[in-house]
Design an enzyme around this catalytic site. Structure first.
Site, PDB file in Angstrom:
ATOM      1  N   GLN A   1      13.071   0.928  33.726  1.00 46.27           N
ATOM      2  CA  GLN A   1      12.999  -0.137  34.205  1.00 46.27           C
ATOM      3  C   GLN A   1      11.796  -0.808  34.842  1.00 46.27           C
ATOM      4  O   GLN A   1      11.650  -1.880  35.077  1.00 46.27           O
ATOM      5  CB  GLN A   1      14.291  -0.327  35.224  1.00 46.27           C
ATOM      6  CG  GLN A   1      15.879  -0.287  34.599  1.00 46.27           C
ATOM      7  CD  GLN A   1      16.126  -1.414  33.727  1.00 46.27           C
ATOM      8  OE1 GLN A   1      15.701  -2.431  33.870  1.00 46.27           O
ATOM      9  NE2 GLN A   1      17.100  -0.940  32.631  1.00 46.27           N
TER      10      GLN A   1
ATOM     11  N   GLY B   1      10.537   1.950  25.212  1.00 42.66           N
ATOM     12  CA  GLY B   1       9.422   0.814  24.557  1.00 42.66           C
ATOM     13  C   GLY B   1      10.269  -0.479  24.982  1.00 42.66           C
ATOM     14  O   GLY B   1       9.668  -1.458  24.944  1.00 42.66           O
TER      15      GLY B   1
ATOM     16  N   CYS C   1      24.573   1.085  28.018  1.00 39.44           N
ATOM     17  CA  CYS C   1      24.961   2.330  27.780  1.00 39.44           C
ATOM     18  C   CYS C   1      26.305   2.689  28.100  1.00 39.44           C
ATOM     19  O   CYS C   1      26.939   3.640  27.593  1.00 39.44           O
ATOM     20  CB  CYS C   1      24.112   3.425  28.235  1.00 39.44           C
ATOM     21  SG  CYS C   1      22.323   3.225  27.730  1.00 39.44           S
TER      22      CYS C   1
END
Length: 393
Positions: A182, A203, A329
């Site tokens: 982050q 990325g 997630c």
């Protein structure tokens, strides 16, 4: 549509798309010796050099992976295995309860399958941990193989004191890994000066493509590979490299790091306007996480008491506001955020939380749209929660 979920993934920079497309029009395995192979090798090494330059590393310290999750798994498991193999009594990992699941689940897997032990550093109410707590943990245990502490939290945006903690880890001769996924593009990072042994990046968190990341790993740190094969990436991460994605990530890293100061200042103004508007217009709401300067410029994380975050999320989505209840997630899992629970938030409040995160494409109109829709959506979600509670009695 107002996209306020940059902490989950960022739109790709146009220059990164163009750089990827140019490579995708070519052919060549970077391990091949012919002209096309050498051309592919040159491109990926140039990408490696650019990423190293922007993150304060040596090119040989940049190991390309398939993303942040792989980088975290490789660091946690690989360094743990190497340390345990060299010194069998070292079977302990020191980490925090606010880590991303890529770290948490790797640690728990080692506990369940490899006999590892874990020491959890205490979490403050703002999501921070302290170097003092790390020192106490290392003084109490002489069997530590690895310390892993994230640079900035993906849910509440709290920045952790990595520089101070790495000094402590070095004092005790323990390698330290940090999930900096982050932080790239939001904080100035210098891997070489950080004192870290390893650092994970991804990325798609700073305008690059998904499916590519890197583990920055010091040359003197041994890491057992997760995968075996052709011996690419210092024989730590075998597999034919995705040259186009590496080039796209490097291009995005250059843009994000070069524009960091200007973009962070702009995002901080937008975020503060969003926070002030929410707190002024909506009752019984609190901002989670640390205050400036220990908060990511693009992060605003709220608890709206009396409503379910998932219901609020869908109401906002129906009105053109895209945000998140927490880590993408774990989105869709009917459980309160483990980060908020670690911070001492009760389960009911944790389930009523939303993360609104800004990024390089965010503009004032996005904030205006959110502030226009949020009060009504919260009121509706609270009425629905009250009705559901009444019906269940």
């Amino acid at each position: 549509m107002a996209y306020l979920d940059h902490a989950a993934t960022t739109p790709m920079h146009p220059a990164a798309i163009e750089a990827m497309a140019a490579v995708q029009r070519t052919i060549g395995n970077a391990s091949s010796l012919h002209t096309s192979g050498r051309s592919a090798r040159r491109r990926i090494e140039e990408a490696r050099e650019l990423i190293a330059d922007k993150l304060g590393a040596r090119p040989s310290e940049v190991i390309f992976t398939a993303g942040g999750t792989e980088s975290d798994n490789l660091a946690v498991k690989g360094i743990y295995w190497a340390r345990r193999d060299a010194e069998p009594h070292r079977r302990r990992i020191v980490t925090t309860e606010v880590e991303h699941h890529a770290v948490l689940d790797s640690v728990n897997w080692l506990v369940e399958h490899e006999g590892a032990h874990v020491t959890w550093l205490p979490t403050a109410a703002d999501g921070s941990v302290s170097a003092t707590a790390l020192r106490e943990a290392l003084q109490s245990h002489d069997d530590v193989a690895l310390v892993s502490v994230m640079w900035a939290n993906n849910e509440v945006g709290t920045i952790l004191p990595i520089a101070e903690m790495s000094v402590v880890a070095m004092e005790f001769g323990v390698p330290m890994h940090s999930d900096a996924i982050q932080a790239v593009g939001q904080l100035p990072l210098d891997f070489g000066a950080s004192g870290l042994s390893a650092m994970s990046v991804a990325g798609h968190k700073f305008g690059g493509p998904p499916g590519v990341g890197a583990l920055l790993l010091r040359r003197d740190v041994t890491c057992v590979p997760l995968m075996h094969g052709g011996g690419q990436e210092r024989d730590i991460r075998s597999g034919t490299p995705d040259v186009a994605s590496a080039v796209g990530m490097a291009t995005a890293a250059q843009i994000a790091v070069d524009g960091l100061e200007e973009n962070s200042a702009r995002l901080r103004l937008l975020r503060d306007r969003l926070v002030e508007g929410v707190l002024a217009e909506i009752d019984d709401v609190c901002l989670n996480g640390a205050d400036d300067p220990m908060r990511l410029a693009g992060n605003a994380h709220f608890t709206f008491r009396g409503c379910e975050g998932d219901a609020l999320l869908m109401l906002l989505d129906a009105n053109g506001i895209e945000c998140s209840t927490g880590s993408a997630c774990t989105a869709g899992v009917a459980q309160p955020s483990h980060v908020l629970i670690a911070m001492g938030v009760d389960a009911a409040s944790a389930r009523g939380s939303l993360r609104l995160s800004l990024g390089h494409t965010s503009v004032e109109a996005d904030v205006d749209a959110a502030l226009e829709v949020l009060p009504g959506a919260v009121a509706r979600a609270r009425r629905a929660a009250l009705a559901a509670a009444g019906a269940s009695r």
